[in-house]
Design a protein around this motif. Structure first.
Motif, short mmCIF file in Angstrom:
data_model
loop_
_atom_site.label_atom_id
_atom_site.label_comp_id
_atom_site.label_asym_id
_atom_site.label_seq_id
_atom_site.Cartn_x
_atom_site.Cartn_y
_atom_site.Cartn_z
N LEU A 1 0.85 -1.27 -0.10
CA LEU A 1 -0.01 -0.03 0.20
C LEU A 1 0.88 1.09 0.06
O LEU A 1 1.87 1.26 0.92
CB LEU A 1 -1.05 0.02 1.41
CG LEU A 1 -1.79 -1.22 1.59
CD1 LEU A 1 -2.53 -1.27 2.75
CD2 LEU A 1 -2.63 -1.73 0.32
N LEU A 2 0.52 2.33 -0.94
CA LEU A 2 1.22 3.38 -0.86
C LEU A 2 0.23 4.63 -1.02
O LEU A 2 -0.41 4.95 -2.24
CB LEU A 2 2.21 3.40 -2.32
CG LEU A 2 2.96 4.64 -2.28
CD1 LEU A 2 4.11 4.52 -1.17
CD2 LEU A 2 3.90 4.38 -3.69
N PRO A 3 -0.23 5.35 0.05
CA PRO A 3 -1.17 6.39 0.04
C PRO A 3 -0.36 7.37 -0.70
O PRO A 3 0.43 8.27 -0.72
CB PRO A 3 -1.34 6.77 1.39
CG PRO A 3 -0.76 5.56 2.21
CD PRO A 3 0.35 5.03 1.59
N ASP A 4 -1.47 8.11 -1.66
CA ASP A 4 -0.72 9.38 -2.55
C ASP A 4 -1.21 10.58 -1.91
O ASP A 4 -1.68 10.67 -0.64
CB ASP A 4 -1.60 9.17 -4.03
CG ASP A 4 -3.10 9.55 -3.97
OD1 ASP A 4 -3.88 9.71 -3.00
OD2 ASP A 4 -3.67 9.23 -5.26
N LEU A 5 -1.08 11.96 -2.71
CA LEU A 5 -1.50 13.06 -2.12
C LEU A 5 -2.77 13.21 -1.54
O LEU A 5 -3.14 14.02 -0.56
CB LEU A 5 -0.93 14.12 -3.20
CG LEU A 5 0.16 14.05 -3.39
CD1 LEU A 5 0.66 15.54 -4.50
CD2 LEU A 5 1.19 14.54 -2.33
N SER A 6 -3.93 12.61 -2.22
CA SER A 6 -5.32 12.87 -1.79
C SER A 6 -5.34 11.80 -0.79
O SER A 6 -6.69 11.74 -0.33
CB SER A 6 -6.16 12.41 -3.05
OG SER A 6 -5.88 13.35 -4.20
N PRO B 1 3.70 12.03 1.09
CA PRO B 1 3.11 12.57 2.15
C PRO B 1 3.63 12.14 3.63
O PRO B 1 3.70 12.85 4.52
CB PRO B 1 1.32 12.47 2.04
CG PRO B 1 1.23 11.96 0.64
CD PRO B 1 2.62 11.24 0.21
N ARG B 2 4.13 10.74 3.63
CA ARG B 2 4.43 10.30 5.01
C ARG B 2 5.91 10.87 5.12
O ARG B 2 6.05 11.24 6.36
CB ARG B 2 4.63 8.78 4.73
CG ARG B 2 4.55 8.09 5.96
CD ARG B 2 4.69 6.53 6.03
NE ARG B 2 4.62 5.85 7.07
CZ ARG B 2 5.61 5.75 8.02
NH1 ARG B 2 6.92 5.77 7.51
NH2 ARG B 2 5.47 4.90 8.94
N VAL B 3 6.56 11.10 4.10
CA VAL B 3 7.64 11.88 4.49
C VAL B 3 7.73 13.22 4.76
O VAL B 3 8.55 13.75 5.62
CB VAL B 3 8.73 11.70 2.99
CG1 VAL B 3 9.99 12.70 3.24
CG2 VAL B 3 8.93 10.23 2.82
N VAL B 4 6.74 14.09 4.40
CA VAL B 4 6.24 15.29 4.61
C VAL B 4 6.11 15.44 6.19
O VAL B 4 6.71 16.27 6.81
CB VAL B 4 5.24 15.95 3.95
CG1 VAL B 4 4.70 17.52 4.38
CG2 VAL B 4 5.44 15.98 2.35
N LEU B 5 5.44 14.57 6.62
CA LEU B 5 5.07 14.50 8.11
C LEU B 5 6.33 13.97 8.79
O LEU B 5 6.54 14.64 9.80
CB LEU B 5 3.88 13.66 8.50
CG LEU B 5 3.42 13.31 9.60
CD1 LEU B 5 3.23 14.74 10.42
CD2 LEU B 5 2.33 12.36 9.98
N GLN B 6 6.86 13.12 8.12
CA GLN B 6 8.22 12.68 9.02
C GLN B 6 9.09 14.03 9.36
O GLN B 6 9.74 14.08 10.24
CB GLN B 6 9.16 11.70 8.15
CG GLN B 6 8.46 10.46 8.40
CD GLN B 6 8.99 9.48 7.48
OE1 GLN B 6 9.63 9.63 6.54
NE2 GLN B 6 9.11 8.31 8.07
N ARG B 7 9.36 14.70 8.23
CA ARG B 7 10.13 15.97 8.22
C ARG B 7 9.64 16.93 9.45
O ARG B 7 10.76 17.62 10.40
CB ARG B 7 10.54 16.82 7.05
CG ARG B 7 11.10 15.98 6.01
CD ARG B 7 11.57 16.96 4.88
NE ARG B 7 10.35 17.59 4.28
CZ ARG B 7 9.94 17.37 3.10
NH1 ARG B 7 10.28 16.18 2.30
NH2 ARG B 7 8.77 17.68 2.77
N VAL B 8 8.46 17.09 9.62
CA VAL B 8 7.96 18.07 10.53
C VAL B 8 8.18 17.44 11.99
O VAL B 8 8.71 18.04 12.91
CB VAL B 8 6.41 18.28 10.56
CG1 VAL B 8 5.83 19.10 11.35
CG2 VAL B 8 6.17 19.15 9.06
N ALA B 9 7.90 16.18 12.12
CA ALA B 9 8.34 15.49 13.22
C ALA B 9 9.53 15.52 13.71
O ALA B 9 10.02 15.67 15.07
CB ALA B 9 7.75 13.88 13.18
N GLN B 10 10.47 15.53 12.77
CA GLN B 10 11.99 15.55 13.13
C GLN B 10 12.29 16.88 13.83
O GLN B 10 13.21 16.94 14.55
CB GLN B 10 12.80 15.21 11.75
CG GLN B 10 14.43 15.27 11.91
CD GLN B 10 14.64 14.12 12.89
OE1 GLN B 10 14.24 13.04 12.80
NE2 GLN B 10 15.47 14.53 14.04
#
Length: 463
Positions: free
Chosen positions: A31-36, A125-134
């Motif tokens: 599974l790979l969730p997209d931008l939407s 999107p998962r990476v976008v959230l990871q960067r903020v969490a970092q």
């Protein structure tokens, strides 16, 4: 596919042990969730699972340049500019689980995309959230996050030109027609469905709490227990939506997280509760001096949320339908305001123990991507704390009456604010900002070019 294996990827031994423990599993969905937030993926045989953990799975980067219909958006820069090239996608730790609602025994595993050199792919999107969490981790802080999701159970059979209908109760054989918020009879009507949802969540390690009937016939809410990893919290939300949809289909009905599936009924929301722990495990929003109202950092966090709310609306309301949900007296915020234990506000500080002080973000619809909504919320909170943003006075009473509406009224306005936002560029990344805007602007134009049946009914013979 030749690529560097990221150090965070779980060992292939995990796959081997899973297959040994579950010899009945025939297929695995990767599974790979997209931008939407749409879950894209592939269905592989059990003989391919260990290879996925060893070498990754190949997906084109353009999967993050597709709109909600699955069409590639050329202007995203992820299609022809990259030669529509494949990128490696790697299993997410802890996400390999059984799928109990399918006819044939199966399983699933979440993926995240990387560059060929193993670094995270900027448009995932998962990476976008990871960067903020970092950025929190760099301060020695941990956001504690819990998500709430609303949805409708609807009839599986529907004529394309007709609106959806609430699902028929397996118990009574009729449709619910009244609003009984927190009604127990409504839960009894769909007990078999909700029990199977709960059992699937337990099997998959999704920390779901009890379901409740919401403000419309056939509408329910499921709350997820808080965790101190925001990426994991978003993973849980994506998996929960898949569980609810899968179980509903197995029971001969559908589930929808559409923001506003019925014009005259309440919409579906995605609410996010956030507190932040320091390096010693203390809640930075709590205050010994003022336990009832919280610390100055709480008010700075609220200030950041208020300042950036409109810049982020394209993430909280990412579809044309989402703007039908944003209307007065529907428990949907219309302005960037906050209050203590006040559900008419965008940002609510719920009643809690002194150590449990948190912010409930009430803006996003259930159609929002949990990773991107979470990234925007957490970025705004930390931005507010770091800049010592001033929160407006808290609102007492009905915010719909006392506060002038200030949210963008249209999808086009939200996307324009998003595209021009320095806050989005700094915190979520210029590359992501460009791709998301391109995809959603293309989607918006396609939607608005469609001539609807209502236009024919009103205008075809009258003007």
């Amino acid at each position: 596919m030749s690529s560097s294996r990221p150090t965070s990827v779980p060992s292939p031994k995990i796959a081997t042990e899973f297959l040994e423990a579950h010899p009945e599993v025939a297929t695995i969905d990767v599974l790979l969730p997209d931008l939407s937030g749409v879950v894209r993926g592939k269905r592989i045989g059990r003989d391919q699972l260990e290879g996925t953990f060893k070498e990754g799975a190949a997906f084109p980067a353009s999967v993050f340049g597709t709109d909600v219909t699955g069409d590639s958006v050329d202007s995203s820069g992820l299609v022809w500019e990259l030669g529509d090239a494949d990128y490696p996608c790697w299993p997410v730790a802890g996400s390999l689980v059984q799928v109990p609602w399918t006819a044939r025994p199966s399983a699933q595993v979440m993926l995240t995309m990387a560059e060929p050199d193993g670094t995270p792919f900027y448009a995932d999107p998962r990476v976008v959230l990871q960067r903020v969490a970092q950025r929190y981790a760099d301060k020695g802080w941990r956001p504690v996050v819990a998500l709430e999701l609303e949805f409708y159970l609807i009839d599986k059979t529907r004529e394309a030109h007709l609106p959806p209908s609430p699902a028929i109760s397996p118990v009574t054989g009729s449709r619910q027609s009244t609003t009984q918020v927190y009604g127990l009879d409504e839960l009894d009507d769909f007990e078999a469905v909700l029990d199977d949802v709960a059992n699937a969540c337990q099997l998959q390690g999704i920390p779901a709490m009890a379901a409740s009937a919401e403000y419309a016939p056939g509408q329910f809410e499921i709350n997820l227990t808080h965790v101190d990893d925001p990426v994991q919290a978003a993973d849980h939300a994506v998996m929960l939506k898949r569980v609810v949809k899968g179980v509903a289909r197995a029971h001969g009905m559908n589930a929808t997280f559409m923001a506003k599936p019925f014009g005259d009924e309440t919409g579906n929301g995605l609410h996010m509760h956030v507190s932040v722990l320091d390096k010693d495990g203390n809640n930075i929003f709590a205050s010994e001096d003022d336990p009832e109202h919280g610390s100055p950092l709480l008010r700075h966090a609220v200030g950041g949320l208020c300042q950036t709310m409109n810049d982020c609306m394209a993430l909280f309301a990412p579809t044309a339908n989402a703007y039908r949900r944003i209307r007065p007296n529907a428990y949907v915020p219309l302005s960037a305001c906050w209050g203590y234990n006040n559900r008419t506000c965008a940002f609510r500080v719920p009643a809690s123990s002194p150590d449990g002080v948190r912010i409930e973000h009430r803006v996003a619809g259930a159609d929002a991507n949990p990773y991107l909504a979470g990234a925007a919320i957490l970025a705004a909170i930390l931005h507010g704390i770091e800049t010592e943003a001033e929160a407006p006075p808290p609102v007492d009473g009905n915010a719909y009456e006392s506060q002038e509406p200030s949210v963008p009224k249209t999808w086009a306005e939200s996307l324009e604010l998003f595209e021009k936002s320095d806050f989005i560029a700094e915190w979520l990344g210029e590359g992501f900002q460009r791709v998301f805007h391109a995809v959603k602007e293309s989607e918006r134009r396609d939607f608005e070019s469609e001539v609807t049946p209502l236009e024919w009914a009103w205008y075809l013979k009258t003007v």
